[in-house]
Design a protein around this motif. Sequence first.
Motif, PDB file in Angstrom:
ATOM      1  N   PRO B  33       1.852  18.749   0.159  1.00  0.00           N
ATOM      2  CA  PRO B  33       2.611  17.628   0.827  1.00  0.00           C
ATOM      3  C   PRO B  33       1.826  17.129   2.336  1.00  0.00           C
ATOM      4  CG  PRO B  33       3.311  19.274   0.769  1.00  0.00           C
ATOM      5  CD  PRO B  33       2.351  19.577   0.239  1.00  0.00           C
ATOM      6  N   ILE B  34       2.239  15.867   2.556  1.00  0.00           N
ATOM      7  CA  ILE B  34       1.205  15.491   4.041  1.00  0.00           C
ATOM      8  C   ILE B  34       1.557  16.382   5.143  1.00  0.00           C
ATOM      9  CG2 ILE B  34       1.664  13.844   5.629  1.00  0.00           C
ATOM     10  CD1 ILE B  34       1.177  11.520   3.885  1.00  0.00           C
ATOM     11  N   THR B  35       1.106  16.642   5.460  1.00  0.00           N
ATOM     12  CA  THR B  35       0.598  17.554   7.139  1.00  0.00           C
ATOM     13  C   THR B  35       1.580  17.062   8.676  1.00  0.00           C
ATOM     14  OG1 THR B  35      -1.311  17.781   6.590  1.00  0.00           O
ATOM     15  CG2 THR B  35      -0.478  19.684   8.659  1.00  0.00           C
ATOM     16  N   GLY B  36       2.763  17.707   9.000  1.00  0.00           N
ATOM     17  CA  GLY B  36       3.546  16.728   9.645  1.00  0.00           C
ATOM     18  C   GLY B  36       4.189  15.917   9.163  1.00  0.00           C
ATOM     19  N   ARG B  37       5.252  15.698   9.993  1.00  0.00           N
ATOM     20  CA  ARG B  37       6.036  14.387  10.238  1.00  0.00           C
ATOM     21  C   ARG B  37       4.625  13.031   9.948  1.00  0.00           C
ATOM     22  NH1 ARG B  37      11.326  13.397  12.372  1.00  0.00           N
ATOM     23  NH2 ARG B  37      10.575  11.955  12.749  1.00  0.00           N
ATOM     24  N   SER B  38       5.646  12.241   9.230  1.00  0.00           N
ATOM     25  CA  SER B  38       5.002  10.802   9.166  1.00  0.00           C
ATOM     26  C   SER B  38       5.898   9.965   9.153  1.00  0.00           C
ATOM     27  CB  SER B  38       4.432  11.187   7.554  1.00  0.00           C
ATOM     28  OG  SER B  38       5.090  10.939   7.021  1.00  0.00           O
ATOM     29  N   ASN B  39       5.266   8.521   8.915  1.00  0.00           N
ATOM     30  CA  ASN B  39       5.875   7.302   8.446  1.00  0.00           C
ATOM     31  C   ASN B  39       5.415   6.420   7.811  1.00  0.00           C
ATOM     32  OD1 ASN B  39       7.326   7.588  11.304  1.00  0.00           O
ATOM     33  ND2 ASN B  39       5.593   6.649  12.561  1.00  0.00           N
ATOM     34  N   LEU B  40       6.190   6.161   6.578  1.00  0.00           N
ATOM     35  CA  LEU B  40       6.406   4.949   5.571  1.00  0.00           C
ATOM     36  C   LEU B  40       5.435   4.350   5.843  1.00  0.00           C
ATOM     37  CD1 LEU B  40       8.911   5.589   2.917  1.00  0.00           C
ATOM     38  CD2 LEU B  40       7.098   7.226   2.840  1.00  0.00           C
ATOM     39  N   LEU B  41       4.601   3.951   4.807  1.00  0.00           N
ATOM     40  CA  LEU B  41       3.726   2.865   4.674  1.00  0.00           C
ATOM     41  C   LEU B  41       4.109   1.948   3.428  1.00  0.00           C
ATOM     42  CD1 LEU B  41       1.490   0.711   6.296  1.00  0.00           C
ATOM     43  CD2 LEU B  41      -0.670   2.114   6.266  1.00  0.00           C
ATOM     44  N   ASP B  42       4.998   1.734   3.231  1.00  0.00           N
ATOM     45  CA  ASP B  42       5.415   0.925   2.578  1.00  0.00           C
ATOM     46  C   ASP B  42       4.113  -0.033   1.491  1.00  0.00           C
ATOM     47  OD1 ASP B  42       6.076  -0.239  -0.172  1.00  0.00           O
ATOM     48  OD2 ASP B  42       7.900  -0.684   0.951  1.00  0.00           O
ATOM     49  N   ALA B  43       3.168   0.235   0.956  1.00  0.00           N
ATOM     50  CA  ALA B  43       2.070  -0.998   0.391  1.00  0.00           C
ATOM     51  C   ALA B  43       3.221  -1.459  -0.780  1.00  0.00           C
ATOM     52  CB  ALA B  43       1.715   0.514  -0.794  1.00  0.00           C
ATOM     53  N   THR B  44       4.311  -1.736  -1.387  1.00  0.00           N
ATOM     54  CA  THR B  44       4.696  -2.229  -3.054  1.00  0.00           C
ATOM     55  C   THR B  44       4.693  -4.027  -1.852  1.00  0.00           C
ATOM     56  OG1 THR B  44       6.548  -2.186  -2.260  1.00  0.00           O
ATOM     57  CG2 THR B  44       5.546  -0.636  -3.812  1.00  0.00           C
ATOM     58  N   ALA B  45       4.653  -4.595  -1.101  1.00  0.00           N
ATOM     59  CA  ALA B  45       4.885  -5.734  -0.578  1.00  0.00           C
ATOM     60  C   ALA B  45       4.106  -6.395  -1.476  1.00  0.00           C
ATOM     61  CB  ALA B  45       5.972  -5.346   1.186  1.00  0.00           C
ATOM     62  N   TYR B  46       3.050  -5.583  -1.255  1.00  0.00           N
ATOM     63  CA  TYR B  46       1.599  -6.972  -1.745  1.00  0.00           C
ATOM     64  C   TYR B  46       1.528  -6.598  -2.191  1.00  0.00           C
ATOM     65  CZ  TYR B  46      -2.652  -9.115   0.046  1.00  0.00           C
ATOM     66  OH  TYR B  46      -4.052  -9.605  -0.005  1.00  0.00           O
ATOM     67  N   ARG B  47       1.800  -7.475  -2.962  1.00  0.00           N
ATOM     68  CA  ARG B  47       2.017  -7.252  -5.031  1.00  0.00           C
ATOM     69  C   ARG B  47       1.379  -8.525  -5.312  1.00  0.00           C
ATOM     70  NH1 ARG B  47       8.083  -6.715  -6.321  1.00  0.00           N
ATOM     71  NH2 ARG B  47       7.766  -5.434  -4.567  1.00  0.00           N
ATOM     72  N   GLY B  48       1.003  -8.907  -6.666  1.00  0.00           N
ATOM     73  CA  GLY B  48       0.971 -10.203  -7.972  1.00  0.00           C
ATOM     74  C   GLY B  48      -0.658  -9.740  -8.271  1.00  0.00           C
ATOM     75  N   ILE B  49      -0.963 -10.269  -8.882  1.00  0.00           N
ATOM     76  CA  ILE B  49      -2.227 -10.539  -9.768  1.00  0.00           C
ATOM     77  C   ILE B  49      -2.848 -11.749  -8.827  1.00  0.00           C
ATOM     78  CG2 ILE B  49      -3.449 -11.404 -11.679  1.00  0.00           C
ATOM     79  CD1 ILE B  49      -1.194  -9.764 -13.204  1.00  0.00           C
ATOM     80  N   VAL B  50      -3.881 -11.556  -8.244  1.00  0.00           N
ATOM     81  CA  VAL B  50      -5.096 -12.486  -7.763  1.00  0.00           C
ATOM     82  C   VAL B  50      -5.807 -13.603  -8.390  1.00  0.00           C
ATOM     83  CG1 VAL B  50      -6.814 -12.882  -6.032  1.00  0.00           C
ATOM     84  CG2 VAL B  50      -4.779 -11.202  -5.474  1.00  0.00           C
TER      85      VAL B  50
END
Lengths: 484, 353
Positions: B33-50
Amino acid sequence: MSPQELVKSLRSFLSPEAVLYETEDMKPYECDGLSAYRQLPMVVVLPQTEAQVIQILQLCHATQTPVVARGAGTGLSGGALPHAQGVLLSLAKLNQIIAIDPLARMARVQPGVRNLAISEAAAPYGLYYAPDPSSQIACSIGGNVAENSGGVHCLKYGLTVHNILRLRVLTISGECLEIGGESLDSAGYDLLALMTGSEGMLGIVTEITVKLIPKPEKAQLVMAAFDDVLKAGNAVANVIGAGIIPAGMEMMDKITIHAVEDFLHAGYDLDAAAILFCESDGGAEEVADEIKRIYAIMQQSGATKISTPQDEAGRLKCWAGRKAAFPAAGRISPDYYCMDGTIPRKRLADVLRGIEALSQEYGLRCMNVFHAGDGNLHPLILYDANQPGELEKTEEFGGKILEMCIRVGGAITGEHGVGMEKINQMCAQFRTGELAMFHAVKAAFDPSGLLNPGKAVPTLHRCAELGAMHVHRGEEKFPELPRF
Amino acid sequence: MIDQYQAAIRIAAEHKTPLQICGGGTKYFYGNPITGRSNLLDATAYRGIVDYEPTELVMTARAGTRLVDLEAALDRYGQMLAFEPPYFGAAATLGGCVAAGLSGPRRAAAGAVRDFVLGVRMLNGQGEDLNFGGQVMKNVAGYDVSRLMAGAMGTLGMLLEVSLKVLPKPATEITLRMQLDETAAIEKMNRWAGKPLPISATCHVNGELFVRLSGAESAVRAAQVKLGGEELSESSVFWQSIREQTHDFFQSAKPLWRLSIKSTASPLLLPGKQLMEWNGGLRWLLGDESMSAETIRKIAKDAGGYATLFRNNESCIPVFHPLDSGMMNVHRALKEKFDPSGIFNPGRLYPEI
């Protein structure tokens, strides 16, 4: 530390013949395969054991003396060019094959072992080491790791990075790191990949565990001539599009065909604009099938002449010509300069046209041999070093070829490394941010910058001075090529 | 989109607030698990085949692209991800696949994720947008930072785009099954791996060895004659169950250990059920309370490799095999260079990084 003091300290733990400091003794080490760059080091050392290498590094670290590692000295980018105030560390005497484990298909070797010697030692077990750079008779496995060397079979069998399991690496302070293992995956970051191709900038490799793979039962070749380079390029795409991964796929252009044929009389078609060599290997049934399919694809792609040597002697004769491209260049020109860029295959015809235009602009002939399967182009610029200014012109021509490779979405070096040679083109390949990260990676291993200083990654200052010549990737994703 | 990621990273760096880089969320079970309290960085919005050019054997896609979409695109041209990454859920993304660095049944024959990574575009801990590697097979310009990202569990940066080498799907695949004990299976798998046979995967479970043959029909049939055994009727179903761990073996609440060791290592002298892959180079072990993590790790080390506590880590044991101090120093130094404020997935791989 003065050279005299350094030599004295080195001789306290190395035998007299392992420490060279007279100019005539050091002369053979003043350059590697890129002989246009020469520099005598302060001292050359030839240790025989890892313990001695550790002592050398500890001494250099303590005295802040630069260290340049050298294997067989066959590199083509000046990566082993000595440092005037530094120690040239030859690893040639660490040349033992420590163990071969045929059942586990791996070999533990020292860095000075020749590439081909590994395959020779593994041959009795029906195994071999796959990467086969053209210098494999002479080049050392340590140098292969430093450059991430490839060869003519790497589309199917991979580069050095795909064929090693474990490294023993000494840091500049002499500490030993065990990277990778006898397992396929290992714990933590993939330092094995980071170390491979790092050109002696991060650590000194003292032992390598390589993968051995079974020798294919059979290999067969299709040789096809084309009256147009574009058609040959399309044939390559058609083979791959049909789901075939050839063991080797090589191309020679017209000037190369002529130079080689004059030299070897391999029976090449002199009317061809390009000849394609496409090899299949594997089980006998598989090869027979694949060769049939490749033959048909060559026909459909407009080949003017196709042959499939039926016996091993015929196959080797065809390959001999391809492998003789460099000596053939040496025969028709006093000097030649071998470039090494990679491009997306589909841009081949554009790039060859561009090279032809540059050839006319500079008044220098250029032969092209191409690892067509993986997009690695080797233009050989023919020049005469005795003509004043011709080397400079050649280097400029070569630099423009590399910049063209970047413009079409490729890279400035496929397998020869950056070394000293392509340091300026690194400014064109990468932006400030990436170059800064490379310096940071180096600093993570070698904070005082003693290992092979000044190579592979240019200073940001140098790039700033080179200024406006930069062509950044991304900014010109769809370049306009008509200007060539 | 990238602007927003950069802004989030810069703010996090300024406040030294950890960010949990999050793809499809299918592999939360894996790693610490990540150490300490963290914020989510949602990577799913940057999607698609380039970019995907089948005849170049290269695909470039944004990290948030779902693997299922990526493989569907490849499938239209008869191509595949040769390292057979496990998804562990339909939402699995390319970025998560590379960050976790996990490969499936074909790994011993074809290579791992890292072997197919050609280049990455990423954001470092200062939010700088960086490109390493490229879209060509051979490229030795600069250090191989792109492969370094494979298996780094997102601790060095946020992946934006990845270029991968892809390969044609084999024309024919069949699977042979045969009764063999563990020792005999290890011997056979390694003998065969040293012969020019079209073996693309092996698995030993419940006293049976499964061998998959891939390639031209003629090659596969010729090898079948040499190897013997009985042909399995549902070949792809079986390998899918190994790749995705839906096979009965994995249906257990016991700690699941993953030992990556020398392929010829003798059967592990440990109680608990085992399943072997990769010619013996990968051993899955269902642990029980009688085995300490130290014991398992020592056995893995003696067998030339490493042990990871893959799933069902109820007692909060460090997931990854400990590194010696020299290696940890290098890891720490690299982490410090890529992510000076220590914001990306801290502790996910090791507490120190």
